[in-house]
Structures are given as structure tokens and as C-alpha cells.
Design a protein around this motif. Structure first.
Motif, PDB file in Angstrom:
ATOM      1  N   PRO A 115       0.824  -1.214   0.000  1.00 24.18           N
ATOM      2  CA  PRO A 115       0.000   0.000   0.000  1.00 24.18           C
ATOM      3  C   PRO A 115       0.860   1.268   0.000  1.00 24.18           C
ATOM      4  O   PRO A 115       1.949   1.300   0.569  1.00 24.18           O
ATOM      5  N   GLY A 116       0.361   2.286  -0.674  1.00 19.44           N
ATOM      6  CA  GLY A 116       0.995   3.595  -0.623  1.00 19.44           C
ATOM      7  C   GLY A 116       2.250   3.754  -1.456  1.00 19.44           C
ATOM      8  O   GLY A 116       3.064   4.634  -1.182  1.00 19.44           O
ATOM      9  N   MET A 117       2.399   2.929  -2.487  1.00 17.78           N
ATOM     10  CA  MET A 117       3.623   2.957  -3.288  1.00 17.78           C
ATOM     11  C   MET A 117       3.483   3.743  -4.587  1.00 17.78           C
ATOM     12  O   MET A 117       4.414   3.794  -5.385  1.00 17.78           O
ATOM     13  N   ALA A 118       2.331   4.359  -4.836  1.00 20.86           N
ATOM     14  CA  ALA A 118       2.074   4.980  -6.142  1.00 20.86           C
ATOM     15  C   ALA A 118       3.104   6.052  -6.483  1.00 20.86           C
ATOM     16  O   ALA A 118       3.638   6.091  -7.608  1.00 20.86           O
ATOM     17  N   ALA A 172      12.791 -14.432 -10.820  1.00 22.72           N
ATOM     18  CA  ALA A 172      13.783 -13.371 -10.610  1.00 22.72           C
ATOM     19  C   ALA A 172      13.385 -12.044 -11.248  1.00 22.72           C
ATOM     20  O   ALA A 172      13.935 -11.002 -10.871  1.00 22.72           O
ATOM     21  N   VAL A 173      12.447 -12.039 -12.200  1.00 22.78           N
ATOM     22  CA  VAL A 173      12.199 -10.832 -12.991  1.00 22.78           C
ATOM     23  C   VAL A 173      11.775  -9.651 -12.117  1.00 22.78           C
ATOM     24  O   VAL A 173      12.403  -8.583 -12.151  1.00 22.78           O
ATOM     25  N   LEU A 174      10.713  -9.775 -11.366  1.00 25.37           N
ATOM     26  CA  LEU A 174      10.230  -8.642 -10.575  1.00 25.37           C
ATOM     27  C   LEU A 174      11.136  -8.305  -9.387  1.00 25.37           C
ATOM     28  O   LEU A 174      11.436  -7.127  -9.161  1.00 25.37           O
ATOM     29  N   PRO A 175      11.603  -9.285  -8.603  1.00 23.98           N
ATOM     30  CA  PRO A 175      12.487  -8.926  -7.494  1.00 23.98           C
ATOM     31  C   PRO A 175      13.762  -8.202  -7.933  1.00 23.98           C
ATOM     32  O   PRO A 175      14.285  -7.364  -7.195  1.00 23.98           O
ATOM     33  N   ASN A 176      14.264  -8.505  -9.118  1.00 21.64           N
ATOM     34  CA  ASN A 176      15.505  -7.887  -9.588  1.00 21.64           C
ATOM     35  C   ASN A 176      15.282  -6.573 -10.336  1.00 21.64           C
ATOM     36  O   ASN A 176      16.244  -5.899 -10.696  1.00 21.64           O
ATOM     37  N   GLY A 177      14.032  -6.202 -10.579  1.00 16.38           N
ATOM     38  CA  GLY A 177      13.733  -4.957 -11.268  1.00 16.38           C
ATOM     39  C   GLY A 177      13.735  -3.773 -10.322  1.00 16.38           C
ATOM     40  O   GLY A 177      13.874  -3.924  -9.098  1.00 16.38           O
ATOM     41  N   PRO A 178      13.567  -2.575 -10.855  1.00 17.63           N
ATOM     42  CA  PRO A 178      13.618  -1.365 -10.016  1.00 17.63           C
ATOM     43  C   PRO A 178      12.637  -1.369  -8.853  1.00 17.63           C
ATOM     44  O   PRO A 178      12.992  -0.975  -7.739  1.00 17.63           O
ATOM     45  N   CYS A 179      11.404  -1.808  -9.092  1.00 14.94           N
ATOM     46  CA  CYS A 179      10.409  -1.808  -8.006  1.00 14.94           C
ATOM     47  C   CYS A 179      10.706  -2.881  -6.967  1.00 14.94           C
ATOM     48  O   CYS A 179      10.512  -2.674  -5.768  1.00 14.94           O
ATOM     49  N   GLY A 180      11.179  -4.028  -7.429  1.00 14.48           N
ATOM     50  CA  GLY A 180      11.542  -5.092  -6.492  1.00 14.48           C
ATOM     51  C   GLY A 180      12.705  -4.701  -5.612  1.00 14.48           C
ATOM     52  O   GLY A 180      12.684  -4.923  -4.394  1.00 14.48           O
ATOM     53  N   ARG A 181      13.732  -4.106  -6.204  1.00 12.36           N
ATOM     54  CA  ARG A 181      14.900  -3.695  -5.424  1.00 12.36           C
ATOM     55  C   ARG A 181      14.534  -2.599  -4.419  1.00 12.36           C
ATOM     56  O   ARG A 181      15.168  -2.480  -3.368  1.00 12.36           O
ATOM     57  N   ALA A 182      13.502  -1.818  -4.754  1.00 11.44           N
ATOM     58  CA  ALA A 182      13.048  -0.761  -3.840  1.00 11.44           C
ATOM     59  C   ALA A 182      12.078  -1.275  -2.781  1.00 11.44           C
ATOM     60  O   ALA A 182      11.570  -0.503  -1.973  1.00 11.44           O
ATOM     61  N   GLY A 183      11.800  -2.582  -2.787  1.00 13.84           N
ATOM     62  CA  GLY A 183      10.935  -3.177  -1.769  1.00 13.84           C
ATOM     63  C   GLY A 183       9.474  -2.803  -1.903  1.00 13.84           C
ATOM     64  O   GLY A 183       8.761  -2.710  -0.902  1.00 13.84           O
ATOM     65  N   MET A 184       9.000  -2.642  -3.146  1.00  8.48           N
ATOM     66  CA  MET A 184       7.656  -2.120  -3.355  1.00  8.48           C
ATOM     67  C   MET A 184       6.586  -3.201  -3.514  1.00  8.48           C
ATOM     68  O   MET A 184       5.405  -2.885  -3.583  1.00  8.48           O
ATOM     69  N   TYR A 185       6.992  -4.485  -3.576  1.00  5.97           N
ATOM     70  CA  TYR A 185       6.016  -5.558  -3.736  1.00  5.97           C
ATOM     71  C   TYR A 185       5.732  -6.243  -2.403  1.00  5.97           C
ATOM     72  O   TYR A 185       6.653  -6.614  -1.668  1.00  5.97           O
ATOM     73  N   GLU A 186       4.448  -6.434  -2.125  1.00  7.22           N
ATOM     74  CA  GLU A 186       4.026  -7.218  -0.965  1.00  7.22           C
ATOM     75  C   GLU A 186       4.285  -8.694  -1.213  1.00  7.22           C
ATOM     76  O   GLU A 186       4.720  -9.431  -0.328  1.00  7.22           O
ATOM     77  N   SER A 187       3.998  -9.131  -2.440  1.00  7.40           N
ATOM     78  CA  SER A 187       4.212 -10.528  -2.817  1.00  7.40           C
ATOM     79  C   SER A 187       4.300 -10.622  -4.330  1.00  7.40           C
ATOM     80  O   SER A 187       3.847  -9.727  -5.058  1.00  7.40           O
ATOM     81  N   VAL A 188       4.907 -11.704  -4.791  1.00  3.56           N
ATOM     82  CA  VAL A 188       5.020 -11.986  -6.222  1.00  3.56           C
ATOM     83  C   VAL A 188       4.603 -13.426  -6.452  1.00  3.56           C
ATOM     84  O   VAL A 188       5.026 -14.329  -5.718  1.00  3.56           O
ATOM     85  N   GLU A 189       3.765 -13.645  -7.443  1.00  2.00           N
ATOM     86  CA  GLU A 189       3.371 -15.007  -7.790  1.00  2.00           C
ATOM     87  C   GLU A 189       3.749 -15.299  -9.237  1.00  2.00           C
ATOM     88  O   GLU A 189       3.712 -14.414 -10.097  1.00  2.00           O
ATOM     89  N   VAL A 190       4.114 -16.544  -9.481  1.00  3.27           N
ATOM     90  CA  VAL A 190       4.540 -16.989 -10.812  1.00  3.27           C
ATOM     91  C   VAL A 190       3.731 -18.223 -11.185  1.00  3.27           C
ATOM     92  O   VAL A 190       3.637 -19.180 -10.403  1.00  3.27           O
ATOM     93  N   HIS A 191       3.143 -18.196 -12.376  1.00  2.00           N
ATOM     94  CA  HIS A 191       2.328 -19.306 -12.863  1.00  2.00           C
ATOM     95  C   HIS A 191       2.799 -19.724 -14.256  1.00  2.00           C
ATOM     96  O   HIS A 191       3.087 -18.851 -15.085  1.00  2.00           O
ATOM     97  N   ARG A 192       2.867 -21.016 -14.499  1.00  2.00           N
ATOM     98  CA  ARG A 192       3.008 -21.456 -15.883  1.00  2.00           C
ATOM     99  C   ARG A 192       1.774 -20.990 -16.643  1.00  2.00           C
ATOM    100  O   ARG A 192       0.655 -21.052 -16.137  1.00  2.00           O
ATOM    101  N   TRP A 193       1.984 -20.540 -17.869  1.00  2.14           N
ATOM    102  CA  TRP A 193       0.904 -19.938 -18.650  1.00  2.14           C
ATOM    103  C   TRP A 193       1.083 -20.293 -20.103  1.00  2.14           C
ATOM    104  O   TRP A 193       2.217 -20.526 -20.568  1.00  2.14           O
ATOM    105  N   GLU A 194      -0.021 -20.350 -20.820  1.00  2.00           N
ATOM    106  CA  GLU A 194       0.067 -20.558 -22.276  1.00  2.00           C
ATOM    107  C   GLU A 194      -0.958 -19.685 -22.979  1.00  2.00           C
ATOM    108  O   GLU A 194      -1.942 -19.242 -22.381  1.00  2.00           O
ATOM    109  N   PHE A 195      -0.696 -19.438 -24.260  1.00  2.00           N
ATOM    110  CA  PHE A 195      -1.642 -18.685 -25.066  1.00  2.00           C
ATOM    111  C   PHE A 195      -2.987 -19.399 -25.066  1.00  2.00           C
ATOM    112  O   PHE A 195      -3.046 -20.623 -25.193  1.00  2.00           O
ATOM    113  N   GLY A 196      -4.074 -18.627 -24.940  1.00  2.00           N
ATOM    114  CA  GLY A 196      -5.400 -19.209 -24.908  1.00  2.00           C
ATOM    115  C   GLY A 196      -6.232 -18.821 -26.104  1.00  2.00           C
ATOM    116  O   GLY A 196      -5.785 -18.126 -27.009  1.00  2.00           O
ATOM    117  N   GLY A 197      -7.477 -19.264 -26.086  1.00  2.00           N
ATOM    118  CA  GLY A 197      -8.409 -19.001 -27.172  1.00  2.00           C
ATOM    119  C   GLY A 197      -8.568 -20.206 -28.079  1.00  2.00           C
ATOM    120  O   GLY A 197      -7.962 -21.259 -27.874  1.00  2.00           O
TER     121      GLY A 197
END
Length: 199
Positions: A115-118, A172-197
Motif C-alpha cells: 500500500p501507498g507505493m504509487a 527473478a524478474v520482478l524482485p531484480n527490477g527497479p520496483c523489487g529492489r526498492a521493496g515495493m512488492y508485498e508478494s510476487v506469484e509466478v504461474h506457468r501460462w500458455e496462449f489461450g483461445g
């Protein structure tokens, strides 16, 4: 207005989801021209765990109809719906993506903001865009953007669809990015994903 939706399946709802697949696609067909990205998240054994959509819609009323009139939701496939305004940082649809590296996997990566990171996030906007579109990730990001509050004024996090070597790289993508290094994420989730439709 662009919106991000991630609908999480209820445990054990896969048979019902399979039964409704044509009904789900028929509901989505009229949104085809407005669709930016779509597809299921999956367990390693290919069992679906949810559905993700990024779509351009007229307003919040249309967004709620998209989420809650959808056949899977109405039938009880989904246990939770995450709906956020979307602001693109990687300016393409998933159909514009021309990657496809043998052995790489596709992932949905969602970072939930503290919260409050805008204001802090706004100060990192240019750095973050360069991070996602630069040499390290530019050709691996399928679609990516900021998640916003319904009025579009508060930064709520980040969602990325990416093609990467493995889950460790995706984590590693979000934690190593600018916002991750600044401690701006409460949590990060990663899911296997594929194109749909429709195939």
C-alpha cells in the motif's frame, strides 16, 4: 480502458471447466478485437489453475460484466477474480509476439504492490520501462503492464507474460527490477501460462 483479469480456479473444478470450454470461447468471441492477451495458467501436469485476460473495454460496468457474466464464473469454476485497470509497459498484444525459443516456457508473473507505493512507483517509471524492454528482457516479454485501482490513480502492482528459460528465471524478474529492489512488492506469484483461445 484496458483491464487485467486473473480468475483463479476452485480446487477440483477442472471437469466443469472442460465441460464449459466451448461456452467460454463463445462468450469471449465478441471481445476478439479488444483482446490484448489471454490464456490459462497450469500445473506441471497441465491441469488448469486459472484464466488470465487483458482486454480493452468501454468502462468499469463493461469490465464487471466481462468478469462476472462469464460462464466459468457463473458456473462456479472460479473461486476468486482479480480485476485491475491496466496500463501497458510493453506495447503489443500477445499475437504480436514473434518469439518462440525451443525449451523456454511461458509464465504469468504478478507482483502485488505494498500500500501507498504509487508516488514511489511513478518516480521509477522510466527505469522500469527500460528494464522490461531493454537487452535482458525486451525480446522475452510477451505483454506487460502496471496494475491500477479502478479509478486508475493508484498503482496496485505489475503483471507480465514472459517467455523464459525456466521458473527460476521467471521468479527473478520482478524482485531484480527497479520496483523489487526498492521493496515495493508485498508478494510476487509466478504461474506457468500458455496462449489461450480457439486453436
Amino acid at each position: 480502458m484496458e483491464y487485467f483479469f486473473y480468475c483463479r480456479d476452485r480446487v477440483g473444478s477442472w471437469p466443469l471447466r472442460a465441460e464449459l470450454i466451448e461456452t467460454h470461447w463463445s462468450f469471449m468471441d465478441p471481445y476478439g478485437e479488444a483482446m490484448i492477451a489471454r490464456g490459462p495458467t497450469l500445473l506441471p501436469d497441465e491441469t488448469p489453475t486459472g484464466s488470465m485476460h487483458v482486454v480493452d473495454l468501454p468502462d468499469a460496468t463493461a469490465a464487471r460484466a466481462f468478469a462476472f457474466d462469464e460462464p466459468n464464473y457463473r458456473a462456479g469454476v472460479y473461486g476468486e477474480v482479480l480485476m485491475r485497470r491496466w496500463r501497458a509497459m510493453v506495447g503489443r498484444t500477445m499475437w504480436d509476439f514473434t518469439g518462440g525459443v525451443d525449451g523456454y516456457e511461458r509464465f504469468l508473473i504478478i507482483g502485488h504492490a505494498k500500500p501507498g507505493m504509487a508516488a514511489a512507483r511513478e518516480s521509477l517509471s522510466d527505469d522500469y520501462r527500460r528494464y522490461l524492454t531493454g537487452a535482458d528482457y525486451g525480446d522475452r516479454m510477451i505483454v506487460g503492464g502496471s496494475l491500477l485501482s479502478e479509478d486508475g490513480n493508484e498503482w496496485m502492482g505489475t503483471a507480465l507474460m514472459a517467455e523464459l528459460p525456466d521458473r527460476k528465471a521467471a521468479e527473478a524478474v520482478l524482485p531484480n527490477g527497479p520496483c523489487g529492489r526498492a521493496g515495493m512488492y508485498e508478494s510476487v506469484e509466478v504461474h506457468r501460462w500458455e496462449f489461450g483461445g480457439r486453436r
